[in-house]
Every structure is written in structure tokens, then in C-alpha cells.
Motif scaffolding. Structure first.
Motif, PDB file in Angstrom:
ATOM      1  N   SER A  89       0.830  -1.205   0.000  1.00 54.54           N
ATOM      2  CA  SER A  89       0.000   0.000   0.000  1.00 54.54           C
ATOM      3  C   SER A  89       0.868   1.259   0.000  1.00 54.54           C
ATOM      4  O   SER A  89       0.508   2.277  -0.612  1.00 54.54           O
ATOM      5  N   MET A  90       2.021   1.198   0.686  1.00 50.52           N
ATOM      6  CA  MET A  90       2.948   2.339   0.662  1.00 50.52           C
ATOM      7  C   MET A  90       3.468   2.568  -0.754  1.00 50.52           C
ATOM      8  O   MET A  90       3.511   3.700  -1.242  1.00 50.52           O
ATOM      9  N   ARG A 124       2.039   1.641  -3.547  1.00 49.48           N
ATOM     10  CA  ARG A 124       0.966   2.014  -4.465  1.00 49.48           C
ATOM     11  C   ARG A 124       0.583   3.493  -4.342  1.00 49.48           C
ATOM     12  O   ARG A 124      -0.007   4.053  -5.259  1.00 49.48           O
ATOM     13  N   ILE A 125       0.892   4.108  -3.207  1.00 50.55           N
ATOM     14  CA  ILE A 125       0.645   5.547  -3.092  1.00 50.55           C
ATOM     15  C   ILE A 125       1.478   6.293  -4.127  1.00 50.55           C
ATOM     16  O   ILE A 125       0.984   7.196  -4.822  1.00 50.55           O
ATOM     17  N   GLY A 126       2.757   5.920  -4.241  1.00 51.37           N
ATOM     18  CA  GLY A 126       3.596   6.536  -5.268  1.00 51.37           C
ATOM     19  C   GLY A 126       3.147   6.179  -6.662  1.00 51.37           C
ATOM     20  O   GLY A 126       3.115   7.024  -7.562  1.00 51.37           O
ATOM     21  N   LEU A 127       2.769   4.910  -6.857  1.00 46.98           N
ATOM     22  CA  LEU A 127       2.315   4.454  -8.168  1.00 46.98           C
ATOM     23  C   LEU A 127       1.057   5.190  -8.615  1.00 46.98           C
ATOM     24  O   LEU A 127       0.900   5.545  -9.788  1.00 46.98           O
ATOM     25  N   SER A 152      -5.214   3.047  -1.585  1.00 52.51           N
ATOM     26  CA  SER A 152      -3.821   3.491  -1.654  1.00 52.51           C
ATOM     27  C   SER A 152      -3.553   4.260  -2.944  1.00 52.51           C
ATOM     28  O   SER A 152      -2.880   5.302  -2.929  1.00 52.51           O
ATOM     29  N   LEU A 153      -4.059   3.756  -4.065  1.00 54.42           N
ATOM     30  CA  LEU A 153      -3.870   4.447  -5.336  1.00 54.42           C
ATOM     31  C   LEU A 153      -4.517   5.834  -5.306  1.00 54.42           C
ATOM     32  O   LEU A 153      -3.958   6.810  -5.814  1.00 54.42           O
ATOM     33  N   SER A 157       7.812   4.572  -1.777  1.00 57.69           N
ATOM     34  CA  SER A 157       8.320   3.254  -2.156  1.00 57.69           C
ATOM     35  C   SER A 157       9.300   2.732  -1.111  1.00 57.69           C
ATOM     36  O   SER A 157       9.311   1.544  -0.780  1.00 57.69           O
ATOM     37  N   PHE A 158      10.127   3.616  -0.590  1.00 56.73           N
ATOM     38  CA  PHE A 158      11.083   3.218   0.447  1.00 56.73           C
ATOM     39  C   PHE A 158      10.366   2.826   1.739  1.00 56.73           C
ATOM     40  O   PHE A 158      10.853   1.984   2.498  1.00 56.73           O
ATOM     41  N   LEU A 159       9.213   3.436   2.016  1.00 55.47           N
ATOM     42  CA  LEU A 159       8.467   3.114   3.232  1.00 55.47           C
ATOM     43  C   LEU A 159       7.910   1.693   3.218  1.00 55.47           C
ATOM     44  O   LEU A 159       7.557   1.150   4.269  1.00 55.47           O
ATOM     45  N   SER A 160       7.828   1.093   2.022  1.00 56.42           N
ATOM     46  CA  SER A 160       7.343  -0.285   1.953  1.00 56.42           C
ATOM     47  C   SER A 160       8.411  -1.289   2.369  1.00 56.42           C
ATOM     48  O   SER A 160       8.109  -2.446   2.679  1.00 56.42           O
TER      49      SER A 160
END
Length: 465
Positions: A271-272, A274-277, A401-402, A441-444
Motif C-alpha cells: 500500500s505504501m 501504491r501511493i507513489g504508483l 492506496s492508489l 516506495s522506500f516506506l514499503s
């Protein structure tokens, strides 16, 4: 039903519906700056129209399986296409942001039922020996939609009128309804069980209030106090849902699946990512058009590069997973994905187009590999009987998340614009937004790092290119 209908026509009908939904999801972001000018709004404010579509998907996906079992797959699929077409007509008729937001939500409701119910139709109408061939049809819209959407949307917006982008769905939808009536059987389950209506009310209300509340922060549609009140009400409803889920024997969104390590890494850690995605398809066309003065068509020709990166990724994903396994792939590729996304914030006036295209291409390749890996890992340790409920929970969180990605990107962009004192968004306002969404992405990685080294090994060893 003749064999050709089972082996070809049913998958073809579903693939066309999915292509329509995929193109529509990617076509509007290219037209946002022009739509904002028509509405007399700041382009960043239109993030609420993008978010409302994703919200419609996320809210209704968890119940679509039960609805198909209760009312029949053909009936629900045909209704879903009709809702999507009606939503498209309402989008085309919108003359302000409010009606457009409502119309996009209606489209999302139709899309939420089209895709999962389409998979159910294929599973029930195709022989097992033809199943892989049938599922390959569904890979086509997933690959071509993100490539065709920006190009088509950019061309129509630049050389015709933005309202026409929504009319593309009308002939496809009408043909889909006719073909569905003629070739798809109305299968259903004898005893679908009870639907967790109270759980649906709580989860849907919480999702709607959170996403809309955050989308409206910093905007002009409602007072800021009302936007924050919506977020607070959402948090309260989440607490109520947690209490309900603990007491219910079969809750709509069963949180007990988070005890499964691979599912937790895929959904919570994912989900972390996918926020960036979710943010990039909104941010990138906005940066290219508003920041660098490109036409919608040129912008679409660049943003479609990410889709080509994703298509190329599909040819190597299986080998990567077999060689490195899920844990290593997810950890290292999360970092590469974050860097690729953040790199889009380094563009400046005068950056060669080929450099931008190459960065966007890589910004499609690495995130697509991460997305494929996360989706494959989700069900590695889920029992067959629990796949439906696990899918409901995963789909809900993925869509939220998206949508959050668009919201986070919009809020960051508005904040930078305010600090820079710009009346309208400029190219120098975008770097922080790309940096922030890339950092997600790093938070995932901390969640993924908890996986065993051989997590999902049966799946990764069994993949084929």
C-alpha cells in the motif's frame, strides 16, 4: 453455448470491457489541464475527480463477487457496463467540477463490477484446458490501455475537444451489452450466504469520507473545517469497523488475513508503494503541460512510455523472481522504483525530450515489476476457500492506496506552490511532490524486510516467462 463462444467470445467481451475501463482511467489525466481551464479551476483542484473514480472502484469491489452470485454474473456484468456508459455521458455533460466528480464516482462503481465479475464469467464459462488461453486475453487491455489512453486523450484534447474523450466508451459499451446478452450465460451460486451489510456501510463510509476529505483539503469546493471534519469522521468509522470485524464471524473485510506474512507484505507494505504508483499518472501530465507548456498530445506521447516500460517488464519478471525470489526483488526494486519516480522531479525547461522519455520508461519498468511481484505474493499462503475474502480486503486497500497517491501528490503540490508564492502552478513546484511520492516506495521496505528469505518460493520457482 457453442465451444467458440466459451473459448473465445466470452473472454473477448470481458477483455473489451476491461480495455474500455483501462483506457478511461488513463485518458482523463491527460485532459485535466484543459478541463480545469474550461471549469475556471486550478488544475490541481481536479484531483478530486481522479480520486472519486478510484474511490468508486475501492468501495464496491469487495461486494461484487457476492452480488454476482446473488443476481447472476451476466446480469451484473451487463448492469456494470450500463452504469459505466451512463457515467461517461454524465462526465461529457459536466460543466463544473462538482457534477464531474459525481459522474466519475458513478463510472468507478461500474468499473468496480466490470473487472472482477468479468473474471468470474471467464472462470465459469471456459474449460480448464482453455483457461490460460482465455486469461491471456485479459492481459491485452492491461498492457494496451495505459499506452493507448494518454495518446488518445492527448490527441482528442489537443485537436478536438476534451468532452469527446468520454464518448469513446459509448459504442464499446453498447456493443458489450449486446454481446453479453447474446453470448454470456447468467450463472449464479445457489446459496451465496449473507452479505455483511453493516460492515459494507462502515468500510464504504470510512473510505468515502477519508478520500474526499483529503482531496478537498486546500481546495475551493468546501470550507477547510468541513474537509477536516470528514477525515475525523472517517477515523471514527474505522474504529467502529475494527470493533465490528472482531465480533463478526465473516466480516466483509477480514483483517485476520494480515496475520499471514506474505499477505501482510503484499497488501500493507504494498500500500505504501501504491501511493507513489497512483500519484504519477496524475502528476506527470500536469507537470509536462502546466510546468513545461507541452500540448496534451505531446504530453500523452511521453507519458505512454511508462506503459511500454511495463510491457517490457512482463517479459523478464518471471526470470527475475525465479533468480532472486520475492524478498530480494521487492526490497531492491522498491528502492529503484522510488528513485525512478523521484527522478521525474528533476526535469527542468530545456531537458531533452528523449531524456524525459527514457526516465518515464524506467518509471514504468521498475514500478510494474514491483506491482506484479506484490500481486503474485498476496495469495502465496492463502487457502483456496479464503481467496474471495482475501481478494476483497486486498482490492479495497489497493484502490484506497492508489487514490491516496493522487491526494498526497495534490496536497504536496499545493503546499509547494504556496511556499513559492505562485498564483498558478509552475515547473519548479513539482520537484517536492515527485520526491515525496517516490519516498513512499522506500516506506514499503521495512514491512517487506520481515519476510522469510524463501517467502513465496513455490510461486517464484513455478513462474514461466
Amino acid at each position: 453455448m457453442p465451444l467458440i463462444a466459451k473459448a473465445f467470445i466470452a473472454p473477448f467481451i470481458v477483455a473489451c470491457a476491461m480495455f474500455m475501463e483501462s483506457v478511461d482511467a488513463n485518458i482523463i489525466v491527460t485532459a485535466i489541464p484543459e478541463m480545469a481551464r474550461a471549469f475556471g479551476r486550478d488544475p490541481v483542484t481536479l484531483k478530486v475527480a481522479v480520486t472519486s473514480y478510484v474511490l468508486g472502484l475501492g468501495v464496491f469491489i469487495p461486494i461484487c463477487g457476492w452480488v454476482a452470485d446473488r443476481f447472476g454474473a451476466r446480469t451484473v456484468f451487463r448492469t456494470a457496463i450500463s452504469i459505466f456508459v451512463v457515467g461517461s455521458l454524465l462526465c461529457a455533460a459536466s460543466t463544473s467540477l462538482g457534477p464531474l466528480t459525481v459522474a466519475r464516482f458513478i463510472q468507478g462503481v461500474g468499473g468496480a463490477m466490470m473487472v472482477p465479475v468479468g473474471r468470474i464469467i471467464i472462470f465459469r464459462s471456459v474449460r480448464r484446458s482453455e483457461f490460460i488461453r482465455a486469461m491471456n486475453y485479459l492481459a491485452v487491455p492491461a498492457m494496451l490501455g495505459p499506452a493507448a489512453g494518454p495518446l488518445l486523450g492527448g490527441f482528442i484534447t489537443t485537436y478536438l475537444h476534451w468532452q469527446l474523450i468520454f464518448f469513446i466508451n459509448i459504442p464499446i459499451g453498447i456493443a458489450g451489452i449486446w454481446l453479453t446478452n447474446r453470448y454470456i450465460a447468467d450463472t449464479r451460486e445457489e446459496h451465496p450466504g449473507r452479505l455483511d451489510l453493516f460492515g459494507f456501510f462502515l468500510s464504504a463510509s470510512a473510505g468515502v469520507l477519508l478520500m474526499l476529505g483529503l482531496s478537498l483539503v486546500g481546495g475551493e469546493l468546501i470550507p477547510q473545517s468541513a474537509a477536516f471534519a470528514m477525515c475525523a469522521a472517517s477515523a471514527l468509522l474505522v474504529v467502529f469497523y475494527l470493533m465490528h470485524a472482531r465480533r463478526s464471524e465473516r466480516p466483509l473485510l477480514d483483517l485476520r488475513f494480515f496475520r499471514v506474512p506474505t499477505f501482510q507484505a503484499s497488501v500493507l507494505g504494498g500500500s505504501m508503494f501504491r501511493i507513489g504508483l497512483g500519484a504519477v499518472p496524475f502528476l506527470l501530465p500536469l507537470a509536462l503541460q502546466e510546468g513545461f507548456g507541452m500540448s496534451a498530445f505531446k504530453s500523452g506521447a511521453i507519458t505512454c512510455a511508462s506503459a511500454f516500460g511495463g510491457i517490457f517488464m512482463k517479459s523478464v519478471a518471471s526470470n527475475v523472481l525465479r533468480t532472486f525470489g520475492f524478498r530480494q526483488t521487492l526490497l531492491f526494486n522498491a528502492a529503484l522504483s522510488g528513485i525512478a519516480i523521484a527522478a521525474c522531479g528533476t526535469f527542468f525547461p530545456g531537458t531533452p525530450t528523449w531524456v524525459i522519455w527514457l526516465v518515464v520508461l524506467l518509471g514504468g519498468f521498475f514500478p510494474a515489476l514491483q506491482f506484479t511481484s506484490l500481486n503474485s505474493l498476496a495469495y502465496a499462503e492463502i487457502e483456496t476457500r479464503d481467496v474471495g475474502h482475501a481478494t476483497s480486503l486486498a482490492s479495497f486497500i489497493q484502490q484506497v492506496s492508489l487514490g491516496l497517491g493522487v491526494t498526497v501528490a495534490g496536497i504536496t503540490l499545493e503546499f509547494t506552490q504556496y511556499l513559492n508564492g505562485h498564483a498558478s502552478v509552475q515547473w519548479s513546484d513539482f520537484w517536492l511532490a515527485f520526491l515525496v511520492v517516490g519516498f513512499f516506495s522506500f516506506l514499503s521496505m521495512p514491512v517487506t524486510a520481515q519476510l522469510a528469505r524463501d517467502a513465496g518460493s513455490e510461486i517464484s520457482r513455478g513462474t514461466r516467462g
